[in-house]
Design a protein around this motif. Structure first.
Motif, mmCIF file in Angstrom:
data_model
loop_
_atom_site.group_PDB
_atom_site.id
_atom_site.type_symbol
_atom_site.label_atom_id
_atom_site.label_comp_id
_atom_site.label_asym_id
_atom_site.label_seq_id
_atom_site.Cartn_x
_atom_site.Cartn_y
_atom_site.Cartn_z
ATOM 1 N N ASP A 127 6.559 5.727 19.544
ATOM 2 C CA ASP A 127 7.970 5.340 19.546
ATOM 3 C C ASP A 127 8.296 4.221 18.564
ATOM 4 N N SER A 128 7.430 4.030 17.557
ATOM 5 C CA SER A 128 7.711 2.977 16.576
ATOM 6 C C SER A 128 6.957 3.243 15.274
ATOM 7 N N TRP A 129 7.406 2.550 14.233
ATOM 8 C CA TRP A 129 6.746 2.633 12.932
ATOM 9 C C TRP A 129 5.622 1.624 12.874
ATOM 10 N N LYS A 130 4.481 2.062 12.382
ATOM 11 C CA LYS A 130 3.306 1.203 12.261
ATOM 12 C C LYS A 130 2.931 1.135 10.783
ATOM 13 N N ARG A 131 2.800 -0.079 10.268
ATOM 14 C CA ARG A 131 2.356 -0.228 8.880
ATOM 15 C C ARG A 131 0.889 0.164 8.794
ATOM 16 N N ILE A 132 0.559 0.913 7.739
ATOM 17 C CA ILE A 132 -0.824 1.371 7.569
ATOM 18 C C ILE A 132 -1.352 0.906 6.212
ATOM 19 N N PRO A 133 -2.668 0.745 6.100
ATOM 20 C CA PRO A 133 -3.249 0.381 4.804
ATOM 21 C C PRO A 133 -3.047 1.512 3.787
ATOM 22 N N PHE A 134 -3.035 1.166 2.526
ATOM 23 C CA PHE A 134 -2.820 2.151 1.471
ATOM 24 C C PHE A 134 -3.776 3.337 1.609
ATOM 25 N N GLU A 135 -5.013 3.067 1.941
ATOM 26 C CA GLU A 135 -6.039 4.106 2.024
ATOM 27 C C GLU A 135 -5.710 5.174 3.067
ATOM 28 N N GLN A 136 -4.830 4.870 4.013
ATOM 29 C CA GLN A 136 -4.466 5.833 5.052
ATOM 30 C C GLN A 136 -3.259 6.694 4.673
ATOM 31 N N ILE A 137 -2.693 6.462 3.484
ATOM 32 C CA ILE A 137 -1.611 7.329 3.013
ATOM 33 C C ILE A 137 -2.267 8.591 2.468
ATOM 34 N N PRO A 138 -1.983 9.762 3.037
ATOM 35 C CA PRO A 138 -2.643 10.985 2.583
ATOM 36 C C PRO A 138 -2.244 11.349 1.142
ATOM 37 N N GLU A 139 -3.224 11.715 0.366
ATOM 38 C CA GLU A 139 -2.953 12.115 -1.021
ATOM 39 C C GLU A 139 -2.005 13.316 -1.080
ATOM 40 N N ALA A 140 -1.984 14.106 -0.037
ATOM 41 C CA ALA A 140 -1.111 15.288 0.011
ATOM 42 C C ALA A 140 0.372 14.921 -0.046
ATOM 43 N N ILE A 141 0.719 13.660 0.242
ATOM 44 C CA ILE A 141 2.130 13.262 0.203
ATOM 45 C C ILE A 141 2.418 12.282 -0.941
ATOM 46 N N TYR A 142 1.555 12.166 -1.917
ATOM 47 C CA TYR A 142 1.741 11.200 -3.010
ATOM 48 C C TYR A 142 2.984 11.468 -3.869
ATOM 49 N N ALA A 143 3.464 12.698 -3.942
ATOM 50 C CA ALA A 143 4.628 13.000 -4.788
ATOM 51 C C ALA A 143 5.902 12.441 -4.142
ATOM 52 N N THR A 144 6.685 11.737 -4.938
ATOM 53 C CA THR A 144 7.945 11.164 -4.471
ATOM 54 C C THR A 144 8.935 12.271 -4.119
ATOM 55 N N ASN A 145 9.589 12.146 -2.960
ATOM 56 C CA ASN A 145 10.608 13.129 -2.586
ATOM 57 C C ASN A 145 11.928 12.480 -2.176
ATOM 58 N N MET A 146 12.026 11.170 -2.368
ATOM 59 C CA MET A 146 13.262 10.429 -2.071
ATOM 60 C C MET A 146 13.881 9.979 -3.399
ATOM 61 N N LEU A 147 15.095 9.460 -3.316
ATOM 62 C CA LEU A 147 15.762 8.910 -4.490
ATOM 63 C C LEU A 147 14.930 7.768 -5.052
ATOM 64 N N ILE A 148 14.611 7.828 -6.351
ATOM 65 C CA ILE A 148 13.807 6.791 -6.977
ATOM 66 C C ILE A 148 14.658 5.568 -7.305
ATOM 67 N N GLU A 149 15.822 5.799 -7.866
ATOM 68 C CA GLU A 149 16.719 4.686 -8.182
ATOM 69 C C GLU A 149 17.164 4.022 -6.885
ATOM 70 N N SER A 150 17.566 2.769 -6.964
ATOM 71 C CA SER A 150 18.006 2.077 -5.755
ATOM 72 C C SER A 150 19.222 2.716 -5.107
ATOM 73 N N PHE A 151 20.140 3.227 -5.938
ATOM 74 C CA PHE A 151 21.380 3.785 -5.407
ATOM 75 C C PHE A 151 21.688 5.108 -6.086
ATOM 76 N N PRO A 152 22.356 6.012 -5.364
ATOM 77 C CA PRO A 152 22.746 7.296 -5.972
ATOM 78 C C PRO A 152 23.939 7.078 -6.903
ATOM 79 N N PRO A 153 24.302 8.104 -7.674
ATOM 80 C CA PRO A 153 25.504 7.985 -8.502
ATOM 81 C C PRO A 153 26.712 7.605 -7.637
ATOM 82 N N LYS A 154 27.624 6.874 -8.222
ATOM 83 C CA LYS A 154 28.813 6.376 -7.514
ATOM 84 C C LYS A 154 29.539 7.504 -6.769
#
Length: 179
Positions: A118-145
């Protein structure tokens, strides 16, 4: 007369400084493609002071993890939201050195979170699966106006995530990247 002019200049200068430091909250919905092929819509909200996003919220509806919407809130720019082997992850990156310090100046600077019970837990970098390394969210801070829904097609466009000048370490996690 000169004294009044100086007072007016000081007052105008102070007002300009206050408006430059004003905080803005931008909210939009964003299509996110998960590794299992599903496309979900996530609400993303960011608070900025000027042009730098200092805080981000993601509101995620994935019934297999919770009947209620899940909210992730950090001082990071989220780059990845994905599911791998039945586990939900968010990976973010500090927008500036100030936020990097808040998170202990990690190297590489990607900060992972795992939804557990029921909560988010911070994990060490090594526990981030390589299978999800590709970015799938907006890279820029904000979307177009005036964006209310950032579609996958718009995200892939040259003016958003498809910009060839964007550094590769934003498009895919790079374990060797150092700020």
């Amino acid at each position: 007369m000169i004294k009044k002019l100086v007072q007016l200049i000081v007052i105008v200068g102070c007002m300009m400084n206050l408006s430059a430091c004003s905080q803005i909250i931008v909210t939009w919905q964003e299509e996110v493609k998960l590794n299992d092929g599903r496309i979900i819509v996530v609400e993303q909200k960011k608070r900025s002071d000027g042009r730098i996003a200092r805080e981000a919220w993601l509101t995620i509806n994935l019934p297999e993890f919770s009947a209620k919407p899940l909210v992730w809130h950090e001082n990071l720019d989220p780059l990845i939201l994905n599911v791998n082997e039945g586990r939900l992850y968010v990976v973010g990156i500090p927008p500036t050195v100030r936020e990097a310090r808040l998170y202990g100046n990690p190297t590489p600077p990607y900060i992972g979170f795992l939804w557990e019970r029921d909560s988010w837990k911070r994990i060490p970098f090594e526990q981030i699966p390589e299978a999800i390394y590709a970015t799938n969210m907006l890279i820029e801070s904000f979307p177009p106006k005036d964006t209310t829904l950032l579609t996958l097609a718009k995200k892939k466009s040259v003016e958003v995530n498809g910009d060839p000048t964007l550094p590769k370490y934003f498009k895919r996690i790079d374990p060797t990247f150092v700020y």
